[in-house]
Scaffold this motif. Structure first.
Motif, PDB file in Angstrom:
ATOM      1  N   ASP A  28     -89.459   2.815  90.803  1.00  0.00           N
ATOM      2  CA  ASP A  28     -89.632   4.216  91.165  1.00  0.00           C
ATOM      3  C   ASP A  28     -88.584   5.058  90.445  1.00  0.00           C
ATOM      4  O   ASP A  28     -87.713   4.539  89.745  1.00  0.00           O
ATOM      5  N   ILE A  29     -88.644   6.359  90.629  1.00  0.00           N
ATOM      6  CA  ILE A  29     -87.776   7.248  89.857  1.00  0.00           C
ATOM      7  C   ILE A  29     -86.303   7.023  90.181  1.00  0.00           C
ATOM      8  O   ILE A  29     -85.446   7.118  89.293  1.00  0.00           O
ATOM      9  N   GLU A  30     -85.984   6.691  91.427  1.00  0.00           N
ATOM     10  CA  GLU A  30     -84.589   6.463  91.788  1.00  0.00           C
ATOM     11  C   GLU A  30     -84.053   5.212  91.091  1.00  0.00           C
ATOM     12  O   GLU A  30     -82.923   5.197  90.600  1.00  0.00           O
ATOM     13  N   LEU A  31     -84.861   4.165  91.060  1.00  0.00           N
ATOM     14  CA  LEU A  31     -84.429   2.940  90.384  1.00  0.00           C
ATOM     15  C   LEU A  31     -84.314   3.171  88.883  1.00  0.00           C
ATOM     16  O   LEU A  31     -83.368   2.688  88.243  1.00  0.00           O
ATOM     17  N   ARG A  32     -85.263   3.920  88.310  1.00  0.00           N
ATOM     18  CA  ARG A  32     -85.190   4.201  86.873  1.00  0.00           C
ATOM     19  C   ARG A  32     -83.924   4.987  86.541  1.00  0.00           C
ATOM     20  O   ARG A  32     -83.262   4.725  85.535  1.00  0.00           O
ATOM     21  N   ARG A  33     -83.580   5.925  87.400  1.00  0.00           N
ATOM     22  CA  ARG A  33     -82.362   6.695  87.174  1.00  0.00           C
ATOM     23  C   ARG A  33     -81.120   5.785  87.286  1.00  0.00           C
ATOM     24  O   ARG A  33     -80.188   5.897  86.472  1.00  0.00           O
ATOM     25  N   SER A  34     -81.111   4.896  88.260  1.00  0.00           N
ATOM     26  CA  SER A  34     -79.972   3.981  88.430  1.00  0.00           C
ATOM     27  C   SER A  34     -79.823   3.048  87.228  1.00  0.00           C
ATOM     28  O   SER A  34     -78.712   2.753  86.785  1.00  0.00           O
ATOM     29  N   ILE A  35     -80.953   2.593  86.686  1.00  0.00           N
ATOM     30  CA  ILE A  35     -80.914   1.714  85.512  1.00  0.00           C
ATOM     31  C   ILE A  35     -80.313   2.447  84.318  1.00  0.00           C
ATOM     32  O   ILE A  35     -79.462   1.912  83.598  1.00  0.00           O
ATOM     33  N   LEU A  36     -80.732   3.672  84.117  1.00  0.00           N
ATOM     34  CA  LEU A  36     -80.191   4.460  83.000  1.00  0.00           C
ATOM     35  C   LEU A  36     -78.692   4.689  83.174  1.00  0.00           C
ATOM     36  O   LEU A  36     -77.913   4.561  82.212  1.00  0.00           O
TER      37      LEU A  36
ATOM     38  N   LYS B  76     -76.726   1.663  82.248  1.00  0.00           N
ATOM     39  CA  LYS B  76     -76.673   1.418  80.808  1.00  0.00           C
ATOM     40  C   LYS B  76     -75.689   2.339  80.101  1.00  0.00           C
ATOM     41  O   LYS B  76     -75.158   2.001  79.038  1.00  0.00           O
ATOM     42  N   LEU B  77     -75.429   3.497  80.689  1.00  0.00           N
ATOM     43  CA  LEU B  77     -74.545   4.467  80.050  1.00  0.00           C
ATOM     44  C   LEU B  77     -73.107   3.967  79.935  1.00  0.00           C
ATOM     45  O   LEU B  77     -72.345   4.449  79.090  1.00  0.00           O
ATOM     46  N   THR B  78     -72.733   3.009  80.768  1.00  0.00           N
ATOM     47  CA  THR B  78     -71.362   2.500  80.706  1.00  0.00           C
ATOM     48  C   THR B  78     -71.070   1.855  79.360  1.00  0.00           C
ATOM     49  O   THR B  78     -69.916   1.784  78.932  1.00  0.00           O
ATOM     50  N   ARG B  79     -72.116   1.406  78.666  1.00  0.00           N
ATOM     51  CA  ARG B  79     -71.918   0.791  77.344  1.00  0.00           C
ATOM     52  C   ARG B  79     -71.584   1.821  76.280  1.00  0.00           C
ATOM     53  O   ARG B  79     -71.071   1.473  75.223  1.00  0.00           O
ATOM     54  N   PHE B  80     -71.901   3.088  76.552  1.00  0.00           N
ATOM     55  CA  PHE B  80     -71.749   4.117  75.529  1.00  0.00           C
ATOM     56  C   PHE B  80     -70.577   5.068  75.814  1.00  0.00           C
ATOM     57  O   PHE B  80     -70.445   6.082  75.148  1.00  0.00           O
ATOM     58  N   ALA B  81     -69.777   4.745  76.810  1.00  0.00           N
ATOM     59  CA  ALA B  81     -68.617   5.610  77.105  1.00  0.00           C
ATOM     60  C   ALA B  81     -67.734   5.695  75.863  1.00  0.00           C
ATOM     61  O   ALA B  81     -67.565   4.710  75.136  1.00  0.00           O
ATOM     62  N   PRO B  82     -67.147   6.868  75.571  1.00  0.00           N
ATOM     63  CA  PRO B  82     -67.155   8.102  76.358  1.00  0.00           C
ATOM     64  C   PRO B  82     -68.258   9.077  75.945  1.00  0.00           C
ATOM     65  O   PRO B  82     -68.091  10.280  76.111  1.00  0.00           O
ATOM     66  N   LEU B  83     -69.367   8.603  75.381  1.00  0.00           N
ATOM     67  CA  LEU B  83     -70.444   9.498  74.976  1.00  0.00           C
ATOM     68  C   LEU B  83     -71.007  10.231  76.201  1.00  0.00           C
ATOM     69  O   LEU B  83     -71.266   9.616  77.240  1.00  0.00           O
ATOM     70  N   ASN B  84     -71.209  11.523  76.068  1.00  0.00           N
ATOM     71  CA  ASN B  84     -71.698  12.336  77.181  1.00  0.00           C
ATOM     72  C   ASN B  84     -73.213  12.466  77.106  1.00  0.00           C
ATOM     73  O   ASN B  84     -73.762  12.921  76.107  1.00  0.00           O
ATOM     74  N   VAL B  85     -73.873  12.023  78.164  1.00  0.00           N
ATOM     75  CA  VAL B  85     -75.311  12.212  78.291  1.00  0.00           C
ATOM     76  C   VAL B  85     -75.541  13.076  79.523  1.00  0.00           C
ATOM     77  O   VAL B  85     -75.282  12.635  80.647  1.00  0.00           O
ATOM     78  N   PRO B  86     -75.984  14.315  79.360  1.00  0.00           N
ATOM     79  CA  PRO B  86     -76.144  15.228  80.488  1.00  0.00           C
ATOM     80  C   PRO B  86     -77.084  14.681  81.557  1.00  0.00           C
ATOM     81  O   PRO B  86     -78.008  13.912  81.276  1.00  0.00           O
ATOM     82  N   ASP B  87     -76.850  15.124  82.792  1.00  0.00           N
ATOM     83  CA  ASP B  87     -77.676  14.673  83.911  1.00  0.00           C
ATOM     84  C   ASP B  87     -79.131  15.069  83.740  1.00  0.00           C
ATOM     85  O   ASP B  87     -80.041  14.327  84.151  1.00  0.00           O
ATOM     86  N   ASP B  88     -79.379  16.233  83.125  1.00  0.00           N
ATOM     87  CA  ASP B  88     -80.768  16.653  82.978  1.00  0.00           C
ATOM     88  C   ASP B  88     -81.540  15.757  82.006  1.00  0.00           C
ATOM     89  O   ASP B  88     -82.752  15.579  82.134  1.00  0.00           O
ATOM     90  N   VAL B  89     -80.827  15.145  81.052  1.00  0.00           N
ATOM     91  CA  VAL B  89     -81.467  14.208  80.139  1.00  0.00           C
ATOM     92  C   VAL B  89     -81.826  12.919  80.879  1.00  0.00           C
ATOM     93  O   VAL B  89     -82.931  12.374  80.721  1.00  0.00           O
ATOM     94  N   ILE B  90     -80.893  12.415  81.682  1.00  0.00           N
ATOM     95  CA  ILE B  90     -81.160  11.213  82.471  1.00  0.00           C
ATOM     96  C   ILE B  90     -82.336  11.457  83.412  1.00  0.00           C
ATOM     97  O   ILE B  90     -83.242  10.621  83.545  1.00  0.00           O
ATOM     98  N   ASP B  91     -82.338  12.598  84.065  1.00  0.00           N
ATOM     99  CA  ASP B  91     -83.421  12.928  84.985  1.00  0.00           C
ATOM    100  C   ASP B  91     -84.748  13.044  84.244  1.00  0.00           C
ATOM    101  O   ASP B  91     -85.785  12.569  84.724  1.00  0.00           O
TER     102      ASP B  91
ATOM    103  N   ALA C 258     -85.911   9.459  83.263  1.00  0.00           N
ATOM    104  CA  ALA C 258     -86.345   8.722  84.452  1.00  0.00           C
ATOM    105  C   ALA C 258     -87.674   9.248  84.982  1.00  0.00           C
ATOM    106  O   ALA C 258     -88.481   8.488  85.525  1.00  0.00           O
ATOM    107  N   ARG C 259     -87.907  10.530  84.805  1.00  0.00           N
ATOM    108  CA  ARG C 259     -89.117  11.145  85.326  1.00  0.00           C
ATOM    109  C   ARG C 259     -90.327  10.933  84.415  1.00  0.00           C
ATOM    110  O   ARG C 259     -91.466  10.853  84.899  1.00  0.00           O
ATOM    111  N   THR C 260     -90.096  10.807  83.128  1.00  0.00           N
ATOM    112  CA  THR C 260     -91.224  10.781  82.190  1.00  0.00           C
ATOM    113  C   THR C 260     -91.543   9.400  81.623  1.00  0.00           C
ATOM    114  O   THR C 260     -92.685   9.143  81.257  1.00  0.00           O
TER     115      THR C 260
ATOM    116  N   GLY D 257     -85.913   3.856  75.142  1.00  0.00           N
ATOM    117  CA  GLY D 257     -85.851   5.285  74.867  1.00  0.00           C
ATOM    118  C   GLY D 257     -84.431   5.813  74.889  1.00  0.00           C
ATOM    119  O   GLY D 257     -84.021   6.600  74.025  1.00  0.00           O
ATOM    120  N   LEU D 258     -83.646   5.360  75.879  1.00  0.00           N
ATOM    121  CA  LEU D 258     -82.244   5.773  75.949  1.00  0.00           C
ATOM    122  C   LEU D 258     -81.477   5.289  74.728  1.00  0.00           C
ATOM    123  O   LEU D 258     -80.701   6.045  74.118  1.00  0.00           O
TER     124      LEU D 258
END
Length: 469
Positions: free
Chosen positions: A299-307, A310-325, A328-330, A341-342
């Motif tokens: 579901d969308i909550e799990l998809r958001r949690s998965i993303l 995964k972002l911890t691998r790309f620190a300190p790269l900034n990925v805005p919350d609206d992109v994650i949302d 996860a939504r699409t 996709g990420l």
């Protein structure tokens, strides 16, 4: 001229192979089509030679794909009248099976991690983590939610020190939802708890390949003995163990032998045991006698949690919350596409020096997004919003300005812009002929309220889940 002809044939084959990949899917294409090498054309007969590395793979492709390959080549090249599929002349001598004493299974062009004994060795200390398990696919890296918590808990129980209450464990999930990840995670955790354990990991197709190779090389006694000496059997994509009744029978006897000795077995497939085609009833009975754990679509909550994980691998790269949302939504078809996709978006941003943004995501992920976007209509959105807020459907087009009506109408406009490709004027016309500026105001207002008002954000999230389910 021969070099030019070879280059042209290679280019034509690249186009044909790509088309077959779309038709057959990654699994079948990688296993059987990708290893094909293009030979030359006999001018007199118009015969094109296609080579495969083993007799088994050549026969398999010839039986199932000959007509399709021949038609594809005829369309691309008029001089091709027929296709001949055979073993590559330089590979007729097959390598011997290699088991724990140094011998390995023949590789017919598929991935080298497909069978455990091909990647590791057996000695007094048993297998190590080199048995073909992906080191990144562990329980620690597996993100859980309502959709997969049962399967994850069952997998952890299967890998625990104490004897599980069920065996075999059968993991059922659609492509890209995490069943292979759990198979690898079970292997890693079991090795951690049982360092001297012997593990067998393979796909069902590779099991059939190795079985046939052992049969042809008169090594069946050794094959059976080695197979039944394992403490943990992990078989992926069991839906592909079709045909070859003798291979199914050997797997059936192996399951019985391992279960009788208290060994652990885990199978994974994209459908329930009863829905498997071409599988003997006795084998179906064994596959379903333990626990069948279903992994639902994330579901969308799990998809958001998965993303977010995964972002911890790309620190300190900034990925805005609206992109994650947005992702996860699409991207809803499967988790593999979601993570892919990420990765693609971040790789593009890093290579071009651009910042990750919503516009960049929409520009660079058009193929993935279009494949995942379900056709949600504005009528469906209006109906769902009205049911959620318990108002009459006619209020979506009415001129009433009461807050109890206006706010749901604005939410519906916002969702229409987020979930459909309709323009602002088109959306306005569906809401009683309102001006596009009214729709723009509604969208911006709801976006702002979601940031400041937890209740509004919760309402929108709930509506998104309903509409995307």
């Amino acid at each position: 001229m021969e070099d030019v002809e070879a280059v042209n044939l290679a280019a034509d084959w690249a186009d044909i192979s790509q088309g077959l990949r779309k038709d057959l899917g990654h699994q079948l294409h990688s296993q059987w089509i990708k290893p094909i090498q293009v030979g030359g054309i006999e001018k007199e007969t118009g015969t094109l030679d296609l080579f495969l590395p083993t007799e088994f793979s050549a026969n398999w492709v010839n039986d199932r794909f000959h007509d399709r390959l021949q038609l594809a080549w005829k369309i691309v090249r008029s001089e091709v009248r027929k296709v001949r599929i055979q073993v590559h002349p330089g590979r007729r001598q097959l390598p011997e099976l290699r088991f724990g004493d140094g011998r390995r299974p023949a590789n017919d062009g598929a991935d080298t991690s497909a069978i455990a004994v091909a990647a590791g060795t057996i000695d007094d200390a048993g297998f190590t983590s080199s048995v073909g398990l992906d080191p990144s696919l562990t329980f620690a890296a597996f993100v859980t939610g309502e959709a997969n918590v049962l399967a994850c808990n069952a997998a952890q129980r299967m890998a625990a020190t104490e004897q599980p209450q069920f065996s075999p464990l059968y993991l059922k999930a659609a492509t890209g939802q995490g069943k292979t990840h759990l198979l690898h995670a079970i292997g890693h955790a079991y090795l951690s708890a049982h360092p001297r354990a012997r593990i067998f990991y393979c796909s069902a197709e590779r099991f059939m390949v190795e079985f046939v190779q052992a049969l042809k090389q008169n090594q069946m006694i050794e094959f059976k003995a080695r197979l039944r000496s394992f403490d943990l059997l992990l078989v992926d994509d069991i839906q592909f163990i079709i045909g070859k009744a003798s291979a199914q029978e050997e797997l059936l006897y192996t399951i019985d032998a391992l279960l009788a000795e208290g060994k652990r077995l885990v199978f994974a497939a994209d459908r329930a045991p009863q829905a498997l085609d071409g599988v003997e009833p006795r084998l179906l009975s064994r596959l379903s006698m333990g626990l069948v754990a279903d992994i639902q679509a994330a579901d969308i909550e799990l998809r958001r949690s998965i993303l977010e994980s995964k972002l911890t691998r790309f620190a300190p790269l900034n990925v805005p919350d609206d992109v994650i949302d947005f992702l996860a939504r699409t991207i809803t078809r499967n988790v593999r596409e979601l993570v892919g996709g990420l990765n693609k978006l971040i790789a593009y941003a890093q290579l071009t020096g651009q910042e990750v943004s919503l516009n960049l995501a929409e520009e660079q992920l058009t193929d993935i997004l279009s494949a995942n976007r379900r056709r949600i209509t504005i009528d469906e959105i209006q109906r769902t919003v009205c049911q959620f807020y318990r108002i009459d459907r006619g209020e979506m087009s009415s001129k009433r300005r009461a807050r109890a009506v206006v706010r749901p109408r604005q939410v519906a406009m916002y969702l229409a812009k987020v979930l459909t490709p309709r323009s602002y004027p088109e959306i306005g016309r569906k809401f009683g002929g309102r001006d596009h500026s009214t729709v723009i105001h509604a969208v911006r207002l709801i976006e702002d309220l979601r940031q400041r008002d937890a209740d509004m954000d919760g309402d929108v999230r709930s509506l998104l889940r309903q509409l995307e389910s």
